[in-house]
Design an enzyme around this catalytic site. Structure first.
Site, PDB file in Angstrom:
ATOM      1  CE  LYS A  92      -4.289   1.233   2.425  1.00 45.57           C
ATOM      2  NZ  LYS A  92      -5.008   1.057   3.709  1.00 45.57           N
TER       3      LYS A  92
HETATM    4  O1  G3P Z   1      -7.699   2.008   5.645  1.00 47.86           O
HETATM    5  C1  G3P Z   1      -7.996   3.239   5.143  1.00 47.86           C
HETATM    6  C2  G3P Z   1      -9.353   3.801   5.514  1.00 47.86           C
HETATM    7  O2  G3P Z   1     -10.343   2.836   5.409  1.00 47.86           O
HETATM    8  C3  G3P Z   1      -9.388   4.616   6.776  1.00 47.86           C
HETATM    9  O3  G3P Z   1     -10.678   4.948   7.193  1.00 47.86           O
HETATM   10  O4  G3P Z   1     -12.202   5.780   8.944  1.00 47.86           O
HETATM   11  O5  G3P Z   1      -9.751   6.280   9.115  1.00 47.86           O
HETATM   12  O6  G3P Z   1     -11.154   7.393   7.394  1.00 47.86           O
HETATM   13  P1  G3P Z   1     -10.951   6.171   8.218  1.00 47.86           P
END
Ligand code: G3P
Length: 215
Positions: free
Chosen positions: A83
């Site tokens: 990633k």
């Molecule tokens: O893994 C990346 C993403 O899904 C993060 O989500 O909730 O931290 O914006 P969030």
């Protein structure tokens, strides 16, 4: 639509994987930090639970360092997807890792142009962050739909991985938009099963069954 779990908590991964419905895992530096565990150790353990793409993120931001880090991550297991953040320096890394047969996931994508560049570089997955766009008053799911449209126009093989999923509505909206994958926290995965009428109906069936003559 495939479902990935967005977590580095192995107990959650075990529970969700037991349903047979989890196609992969995504982690990020924040989720690894939250787990309180060693990065490589936790990623290795995840590979023993889920047989599908497992995203492990680089923390370097310069091309050469990211390439080195990405190759090292890929050596952990064949299912590791490297990633990388959506920055200019990542693009040669995506191209090179792809040439070496290593899967990549370009993350922190907030615009169609960013998705276009990642797809041109040959990324396996591109991760638009739906919830974080909603947070600033934009419509994150519209971005997913726009990327689907763009990729269809040009026949890009890059898969769209809707990320930053905040509630169950996001899941069916991602499916309706044509996203290949959505990655979701365990708490939201659990909620997908629930409906009060299912609970009510099941309770009624079980109650009525009590009056059925038993032999
Ligand atoms: O893994 C990346 C993403 O899904 C993060 O989500 O909730 O931290 O914006 P969030």
């Amino acid at each position: 639509m495939k479902l990935f779990l967005d977590t580095a908590e192995v107990e959650e991964i075990k529970l969700a994987a037991a349903t047979g419905l989890i196609d992969g895992i995504t982690t990020n530096p924040s989720l690894i930090a939250k787990s309180g565990r060693n990065f490589e150790e936790v990623v290795k353990e995840i590979t023993t639970i889920v047989d599908g793409p497992i995203s492990a993120e680089v923390i370097s931001t310069e091309t050469d360092a990211m390439l080195k880090e990405g190759r090292a991550l890929a050596k952990i297991h064949e299912n590791i997807t490297v990633k990388l953040p959506m920055i200019e320096a990542s693009m040669p890394v995506v191209k090179q890792l792809t040439a070496e047969g290593i899967k990549t996931n370009v993350t922190l994508v907030f615009s169609v142009n960013q998705a276009l560049l990642a797809a041109k570089a040959g990324a396996t997955f591109v991760s638009p962050f739906v919830g974080r766009l909603d947070d600033i008053g934009e419509n994150g799911m519209n971005l997913v739909g726009d990327i689907v449209h763009l990729f269809n126009n040009y026949g890009f093989k890059t898969q769209i991985l809707a990320a930053s999923i905040r509630h169950p509505h996001h899941i069916y909206q991602a499916a309706e938009a044509g996203s290949h994958i959505a990655t979701l926290p365990y708490g939201i995965f659990e909620k997908l099963f629930n409906h009060p009428l299912t609970d009510k109906g099941l309770a009624q069936f079980l109650e009525d069954w009590k009056s059925v003559p038993k032999t």
